[in-house]
Design a protein around this motif. Structure first.
Motif, PDB file in Angstrom:
ATOM      1  N   TYR A 185      25.169  42.110  27.189  1.00 31.66           N
ATOM      2  CA  TYR A 185      25.650  42.074  28.566  1.00 31.66           C
ATOM      3  C   TYR A 185      24.691  41.344  29.508  1.00 31.66           C
ATOM      4  O   TYR A 185      25.117  40.790  30.521  1.00 31.66           O
ATOM      5  CB  TYR A 185      25.897  43.502  29.065  1.00 31.66           C
ATOM      6  CG  TYR A 185      26.930  44.238  28.246  1.00 31.66           C
ATOM      7  CD1 TYR A 185      28.261  43.830  28.252  1.00 31.66           C
ATOM      8  CD2 TYR A 185      26.578  45.322  27.449  1.00 31.66           C
ATOM      9  CE1 TYR A 185      29.222  44.489  27.491  1.00 31.66           C
ATOM     10  CE2 TYR A 185      27.529  45.987  26.683  1.00 31.66           C
ATOM     11  CZ  TYR A 185      28.840  45.568  26.712  1.00 31.66           C
ATOM     12  OH  TYR A 185      29.780  46.214  25.953  1.00 31.66           O
ATOM     13  N   THR A 186      23.421  41.339  29.185  1.00 31.33           N
ATOM     14  CA  THR A 186      22.464  40.625  30.032  1.00 31.33           C
ATOM     15  C   THR A 186      22.754  39.129  30.035  1.00 31.33           C
ATOM     16  O   THR A 186      22.786  38.485  31.089  1.00 31.33           O
ATOM     17  CB  THR A 186      21.029  40.875  29.536  1.00 31.33           C
ATOM     18  OG1 THR A 186      20.763  42.275  29.533  1.00 31.33           O
ATOM     19  CG2 THR A 186      20.027  40.163  30.436  1.00 31.33           C
ATOM     20  N   VAL A 187      22.986  38.580  28.857  1.00 32.88           N
ATOM     21  CA  VAL A 187      23.307  37.154  28.760  1.00 32.88           C
ATOM     22  C   VAL A 187      24.658  36.865  29.407  1.00 32.88           C
ATOM     23  O   VAL A 187      24.824  35.854  30.104  1.00 32.88           O
ATOM     24  CB  VAL A 187      23.299  36.703  27.285  1.00 32.88           C
ATOM     25  CG1 VAL A 187      23.753  35.250  27.170  1.00 32.88           C
ATOM     26  CG2 VAL A 187      21.915  36.872  26.683  1.00 32.88           C
ATOM     27  N   ILE A 188      25.625  37.741  29.195  1.00 28.86           N
ATOM     28  CA  ILE A 188      26.956  37.539  29.776  1.00 28.86           C
ATOM     29  C   ILE A 188      26.868  37.459  31.298  1.00 28.86           C
ATOM     30  O   ILE A 188      27.404  36.535  31.924  1.00 28.86           O
ATOM     31  CB  ILE A 188      27.906  38.677  29.352  1.00 28.86           C
ATOM     32  CG1 ILE A 188      28.172  38.620  27.845  1.00 28.86           C
ATOM     33  CG2 ILE A 188      29.229  38.582  30.119  1.00 28.86           C
ATOM     34  CD1 ILE A 188      28.960  39.803  27.325  1.00 28.86           C
ATOM     35  N   MET A 189      26.182  38.418  31.902  1.00 26.34           N
ATOM     36  CA  MET A 189      26.081  38.428  33.366  1.00 26.34           C
ATOM     37  C   MET A 189      25.251  37.257  33.878  1.00 26.34           C
ATOM     38  O   MET A 189      25.596  36.629  34.888  1.00 26.34           O
ATOM     39  CB  MET A 189      25.476  39.759  33.826  1.00 26.34           C
ATOM     40  CG  MET A 189      26.406  40.947  33.644  1.00 26.34           C
ATOM     41  SD  MET A 189      25.760  42.470  34.368  1.00 26.34           S
ATOM     42  CE  MET A 189      24.373  42.794  33.267  1.00 26.34           C
ATOM     43  N   GLY A 190      24.177  36.941  33.176  1.00 25.72           N
ATOM     44  CA  GLY A 190      23.326  35.839  33.615  1.00 25.72           C
ATOM     45  C   GLY A 190      24.050  34.501  33.578  1.00 25.72           C
ATOM     46  O   GLY A 190      23.988  33.722  34.538  1.00 25.72           O
TER      47      GLY A 190
END
Length: 226
Positions: A185-190
């Motif tokens: 989710y960190t990569v998705i949001m970033g």
């Protein structure tokens, strides 16, 4: 996250820029030809190409291009990102749908412009068809295309996601799809926030282009007395 963007964005940007150039060049070309040759075979051919471009999703187009041009004919590499030849098929796949929309927009806008009074006046003065088309008609007919460039940038940027995965291109799109699969989710949001900022920048650039193409449009408000 910063390393992912710094390594993947230049690749996605290169692919997107090539796709935008292809979509604009061939979309405007097909639209102008279709308008000038209205109800002739050139018009029908250009619109058939446009319908195919709109109807076929870019990931299906990518697979077809891989099968026909790469595997069967051997004209281009099948996948990966190593040389200019590796960029051709992905760029065509990404540009197919925007090119089709631009062709239809250009055709309808050109038909409207060509029936205007000032075009009739230019022809009555003895100007040739190329002079009327390139000096007068296209500049006014291109405004709807400029308006579409903002959403087109969004379409191309999001369209590269699956295409990059199909061609094995190590861009942001491929990382984004992989992060969804891995629930990172960190990569998705970033990546989502980063692409959102890029899209806002594209829309701002499109708004600024209005004033360059049509001097009648005031970008910063008129002065007193104007």
């Amino acid at each position: 996250m910063n390393d992912l963007i710094s390594s993947g964005f230049p690749i996605s940007f290169t692919l997107g820029l090539e796709a935008i150039c292809l979509a604009l060049a061939f979309g405007v070309l097909f639209g102008v030809i279709a308008a000038l040759k209205r109800n002739k075979w050139q018009d029908y051919t250009a619109m058939i190409i446009a319908v195919v471009g709109i109807s076929v999703p870019n990931f299906i187009m990518a697979a077809l291009l891989q099968y026909v041009l790469a595997m069967k004919l051997g004209m281009f590499p099948v996948a990966q990102w190593e040389s200019w030849g590796h960029t051709v098929l992905p760029a065509i796949a990404v540009a197919s749908m925007p090119m089709a929309f631009i062709a239809r927009l250009t055709r309808s806008s050109m038909l409207e412009v060509l029936s205007s009074d000032y075009i009739r006046t230019a022809r009555a003065k003895g100007l040739s068809t190329p002079a009327v088309t390139f000096k007068h008609a296209i500049r006014n007919a291109i405004m709807p295309v400029v308006t579409y460039m903002g959403p087109m940038a969004a379409s191309i940027l999001t369209g590269t996601f699956v295409v990059e995965k199909v061609f094995g291109i190590p861009g942001l799109g491929m990382h984004f799809v992989t992060s969804i699969t891995n629930r990172d989710y960190t990569v998705i949001m970033g990546v989502t926030v980063f692409f959102g900022a890029i899209l806002l920048l594209c829309v701002l650039i499109v708004d600024l282009l209005y004033g360059l193409i049509d001097p009648r449009i005031k970008l910063f408000g008129a002065k007193k007395g104007e």
